[in-house]
Scaffold this motif. Sequence first.
Motif, PDB file in Angstrom:
ATOM      1  N   SER A  14       0.991  -1.217   0.027  1.00 52.75           N
ATOM      2  CA  SER A  14       0.155  -0.096  -0.276  1.00 52.75           C
ATOM      3  C   SER A  14       0.836   1.172   0.042  1.00 52.75           C
ATOM      4  O   SER A  14       0.292   2.169  -0.232  1.00 52.75           O
ATOM      5  N   GLY A  15       2.038   1.108   0.415  1.00 52.14           N
ATOM      6  CA  GLY A  15       3.053   2.069   0.435  1.00 52.14           C
ATOM      7  C   GLY A  15       3.468   2.897   1.776  1.00 52.14           C
ATOM      8  O   GLY A  15       3.745   4.037   2.090  1.00 52.14           O
ATOM      9  N   LYS A  16       3.257   2.075   2.805  1.00 49.82           N
ATOM     10  CA  LYS A  16       3.603   2.360   4.216  1.00 49.82           C
ATOM     11  C   LYS A  16       4.779   3.007   4.224  1.00 49.82           C
ATOM     12  O   LYS A  16       5.046   4.057   4.988  1.00 49.82           O
ATOM     13  N   THR A  17       5.725   2.270   3.785  1.00 52.55           N
ATOM     14  CA  THR A  17       7.292   2.972   3.942  1.00 52.55           C
ATOM     15  C   THR A  17       7.413   4.124   3.351  1.00 52.55           C
ATOM     16  O   THR A  17       8.072   5.026   3.893  1.00 52.55           O
ATOM     17  N   SER A 134      -6.239  -0.011  -3.939  1.00 50.79           N
ATOM     18  CA  SER A 134      -7.128  -1.220  -4.076  1.00 50.79           C
ATOM     19  C   SER A 134      -6.387  -2.275  -4.082  1.00 50.79           C
ATOM     20  O   SER A 134      -5.107  -2.460  -4.211  1.00 50.79           O
ATOM     21  N   GLU A 135      -6.953  -3.722  -4.243  1.00 46.96           N
ATOM     22  CA  GLU A 135      -6.470  -4.909  -3.991  1.00 46.96           C
ATOM     23  C   GLU A 135      -5.425  -5.197  -5.361  1.00 46.96           C
ATOM     24  O   GLU A 135      -4.528  -5.674  -5.270  1.00 46.96           O
ATOM     25  N   GLU A 136      -5.967  -4.857  -6.263  1.00 44.58           N
ATOM     26  CA  GLU A 136      -5.443  -4.853  -7.715  1.00 44.58           C
ATOM     27  C   GLU A 136      -4.057  -4.151  -7.660  1.00 44.58           C
ATOM     28  O   GLU A 136      -3.051  -4.543  -7.915  1.00 44.58           O
ATOM     29  N   THR A 137      -3.942  -2.721  -7.075  1.00 41.34           N
ATOM     30  CA  THR A 137      -2.760  -2.151  -6.774  1.00 41.34           C
ATOM     31  C   THR A 137      -1.951  -2.797  -5.966  1.00 41.34           C
ATOM     32  O   THR A 137      -0.558  -2.926  -5.923  1.00 41.34           O
ATOM     33  N   GLN A 138      -2.178  -3.453  -4.808  1.00 41.25           N
ATOM     34  CA  GLN A 138      -1.516  -3.998  -3.805  1.00 41.25           C
ATOM     35  C   GLN A 138      -0.873  -5.168  -4.503  1.00 41.25           C
ATOM     36  O   GLN A 138       0.318  -5.389  -4.433  1.00 41.25           O
ATOM     37  N   LEU A 139      -1.561  -6.011  -5.268  1.00 46.28           N
ATOM     38  CA  LEU A 139      -1.090  -7.104  -6.112  1.00 46.28           C
ATOM     39  C   LEU A 139      -0.107  -6.694  -7.045  1.00 46.28           C
ATOM     40  O   LEU A 139       1.206  -7.314  -6.917  1.00 46.28           O
ATOM     41  N   GLN A 140      -0.097  -5.850  -7.961  1.00 43.79           N
ATOM     42  CA  GLN A 140       0.704  -5.211  -8.882  1.00 43.79           C
ATOM     43  C   GLN A 140       2.164  -4.922  -8.185  1.00 43.79           C
ATOM     44  O   GLN A 140       3.159  -5.212  -8.859  1.00 43.79           O
ATOM     45  N   ARG A 141       2.065  -3.952  -7.084  1.00 44.66           N
ATOM     46  CA  ARG A 141       3.002  -3.296  -6.570  1.00 44.66           C
ATOM     47  C   ARG A 141       3.915  -4.599  -5.955  1.00 44.66           C
ATOM     48  O   ARG A 141       5.105  -4.375  -6.003  1.00 44.66           O
ATOM     49  N   THR A 142       3.280  -5.186  -5.138  1.00 41.57           N
ATOM     50  CA  THR A 142       4.218  -6.394  -4.461  1.00 41.57           C
ATOM     51  C   THR A 142       4.655  -7.241  -5.411  1.00 41.57           C
ATOM     52  O   THR A 142       5.745  -7.570  -5.089  1.00 41.57           O
ATOM     53  N   ILE A 143       4.116  -7.646  -6.433  1.00 41.83           N
ATOM     54  CA  ILE A 143       4.722  -8.784  -7.346  1.00 41.83           C
ATOM     55  C   ILE A 143       5.953  -7.889  -7.991  1.00 41.83           C
ATOM     56  O   ILE A 143       6.907  -8.679  -8.055  1.00 41.83           O
ATOM     57  N   ALA A 144       5.800  -6.640  -8.469  1.00 44.10           N
ATOM     58  CA  ALA A 144       7.072  -5.907  -8.846  1.00 44.10           C
ATOM     59  C   ALA A 144       8.106  -5.923  -7.783  1.00 44.10           C
ATOM     60  O   ALA A 144       9.520  -5.956  -8.277  1.00 44.10           O
ATOM     61  N   ARG A 145       7.779  -5.589  -6.466  1.00 47.05           N
ATOM     62  CA  ARG A 145       8.762  -5.293  -5.568  1.00 47.05           C
ATOM     63  C   ARG A 145       9.521  -6.589  -5.009  1.00 47.05           C
ATOM     64  O   ARG A 145      10.652  -6.521  -5.131  1.00 47.05           O
TER      65      ARG A 145
END
Length: 198
Positions: A14-17, A134-145
């Motif tokens: 989500s971008g907590k950091t 959104s959950e979709e954003t969570q998914l995309q960012r975490t896979i990329a990171r």
Amino acid sequence: MSKMIIGLTGGIGSGKTAVSDRFAAHGISIVDADVISRVVVEPGRPALEKIRDHFGTDILLEDGNLDRAQLRQKIFSSPTDKQWLESLLHPLIAEETLRQLSEAQSPYAIYVSPLLVESNQKGFCQRLLVVDVSEETQLQRTIARDSNDAEQVKRIIASQASREQRLALADDIIVNDSDLKSLHEKVDAMHQSYLALV
């Protein structure tokens, strides 16, 4: 000790950091549960020995550090192992968290934890700030990171409080659906409102 402790949470990716880094840029003390969870399992700490005894020596990297990716895979495919690990680490993390919060010197402090809503950690905090995507954003960012596959990321998301649960408990919300500049502006505004509260 700081006059007010703000709990900062949000789902994985989500971008907590990014949010806590911006608060830190304003001189705010940050106490991060993820950082603490790494400290309590450093080589030489009793928790790491117990983890090795439980999961076997292949849970360690060649340099003796914990193989966090492998551990994550094990606990998200075995509820029993997840429960065992949490009962070992949560008291150690809570103890270190309280120590760090008591030493915070800024007008208010930020306590960052992905599990604030699911655990009793929100008892440390006077307010709850949720970083929402959104959950979709969570998914995309975490896979990329993290180079995790989608199924593993979905299991992690499912193991955390739902977006609705977090939002229902939030005192403050930052929607992180744009670029870093926009996020920084939202954090800057939130910083001013927190200063007005203390």
